[in-house]
Design an enzyme around this catalytic site. Sequence first.
Site, PDB file in Angstrom:
ATOM      1  N   GLN A   1       5.127  12.773   1.468  1.00  0.00           N
ATOM      2  CA  GLN A   1       4.778  12.315   2.805  1.00  0.00           C
ATOM      3  C   GLN A   1       6.120  11.729   3.340  1.00  0.00           C
ATOM      4  OE1 GLN A   1       2.157  12.732   4.553  1.00  0.00           O
ATOM      5  NE2 GLN A   1       2.969  11.657   6.364  1.00  0.00           N
TER       6      GLN A   1
ATOM      7  N   ASP B   1       5.007  22.037   4.057  1.00  0.00           N
ATOM      8  CA  ASP B   1       5.421  21.717   5.335  1.00  0.00           C
ATOM      9  C   ASP B   1       6.441  22.426   5.943  1.00  0.00           C
ATOM     10  OD1 ASP B   1       4.414  18.944   5.902  1.00  0.00           O
ATOM     11  OD2 ASP B   1       5.385  17.934   4.033  1.00  0.00           O
TER      12      ASP B   1
ATOM     13  N   LYS C   1      -5.377  14.425   4.239  1.00  0.00           N
ATOM     14  CA  LYS C   1      -4.818  15.536   3.799  1.00  0.00           C
ATOM     15  C   LYS C   1      -5.629  15.747   2.467  1.00  0.00           C
ATOM     16  CE  LYS C   1      -0.526  15.302   5.855  1.00  0.00           C
ATOM     17  NZ  LYS C   1       1.087  14.811   5.799  1.00  0.00           N
TER      18      LYS C   1
HETATM   19  N1  GUN Z   1       5.068  12.372   8.270  1.00  0.00           N
HETATM   20  C1  GUN Z   1       4.763  12.692   9.517  1.00  0.00           C
HETATM   21  N2  GUN Z   1       4.472  14.010   9.706  1.00  0.00           N
HETATM   22  C2  GUN Z   1       4.512  14.512   8.594  1.00  0.00           C
HETATM   23  C3  GUN Z   1       4.398  15.927   8.110  1.00  0.00           C
HETATM   24  O1  GUN Z   1       3.945  16.876   8.727  1.00  0.00           O
HETATM   25  N3  GUN Z   1       4.749  16.005   6.824  1.00  0.00           N
HETATM   26  C4  GUN Z   1       5.190  15.305   6.054  1.00  0.00           C
HETATM   27  N4  GUN Z   1       5.314  15.496   4.797  1.00  0.00           N
HETATM   28  N5  GUN Z   1       5.320  13.891   6.294  1.00  0.00           N
HETATM   29  C5  GUN Z   1       5.016  13.637   7.576  1.00  0.00           C
END
Ligand code: GUN
Length: 282
Positions: A96, A119, A52
Amino acid sequence: MANLIDGKAVSAAVKAQVKTECEALKSEGVTVGLAVVIVGDNPASRVYVNNKKKACAEVGFESYEYALPEETTQQELLELVDKLNGDSKVNGILVQLPLPRHIDENAVINAISPVKDVDAFHPRNVGHIMIGDYAFLPCTPAGVMELIASTGVEVEGKNCVVIGRSNIVGKPMAMLLLHKNGTVTITHSRTKNLKEICAGADILVAAVGKAGFVTEDMVKPGAVVIDVGMNRNAEGKLCGDVDFEACKEKARYITPVPGGVGPMTIAMLMRNTLTAARIQRK
Ligand code: GUN
């Protein structure tokens, strides 16, 4: 043999567009910033967070990483979220998941300002997705929709089967397919006749979290098969939920793992972060 859906190429096109729009904002004096918060040392989360941050650099965003130790308390994490909510350099906040067990994920998601919730996990944004009037796209499902669009196959009127009912993928995925007039079935671990239901799908989206879960007898000849899974097999090799080698012989379009849905999730996160910067500017 199916056509491979190239997630790397589709995601590169999305990121290129975001980059162009980011440059335009920069020329107006606006810098876009994403805060990425990781708690503990889950190796998979570390890889996602690194990817990211890399994507932010690619499209011209600032990224601010907050790597907190496993023993961080919920209160400390909520205080950080509160600080980021008030930080004008931060347009998007991504915490995350999964979080360590002693932290209530919902409490943290609820604390993120809905206008910085890139998200789209906050209940307010989830509600917008349900209604079909939304600024923030749920990243993985939105990435899947882009991949389906890249095949030229119309969703309207198709039998769409989603395997998995998580808040992150299964439920919002079903909504996006429904908004495109698909006839949507959500299946899960208690579904009876799962194989038969899947075998009737024109568009099959697997988000189970089990390597090789989707076998060749679950794929309708000519189907679009999208694999959201990200698993390690017995040899430690990255693989999806779909038995790719067998299913590719029956599907018309299929995503590989890696190189399918994964890069799309990040590209859609970049798009959401840009949207967040625009909303906050107003
Ligand atoms: N963990 C697995 N997929 C995601 C996601 O799309 N966003 C976040 N914040 N955590 C995750």
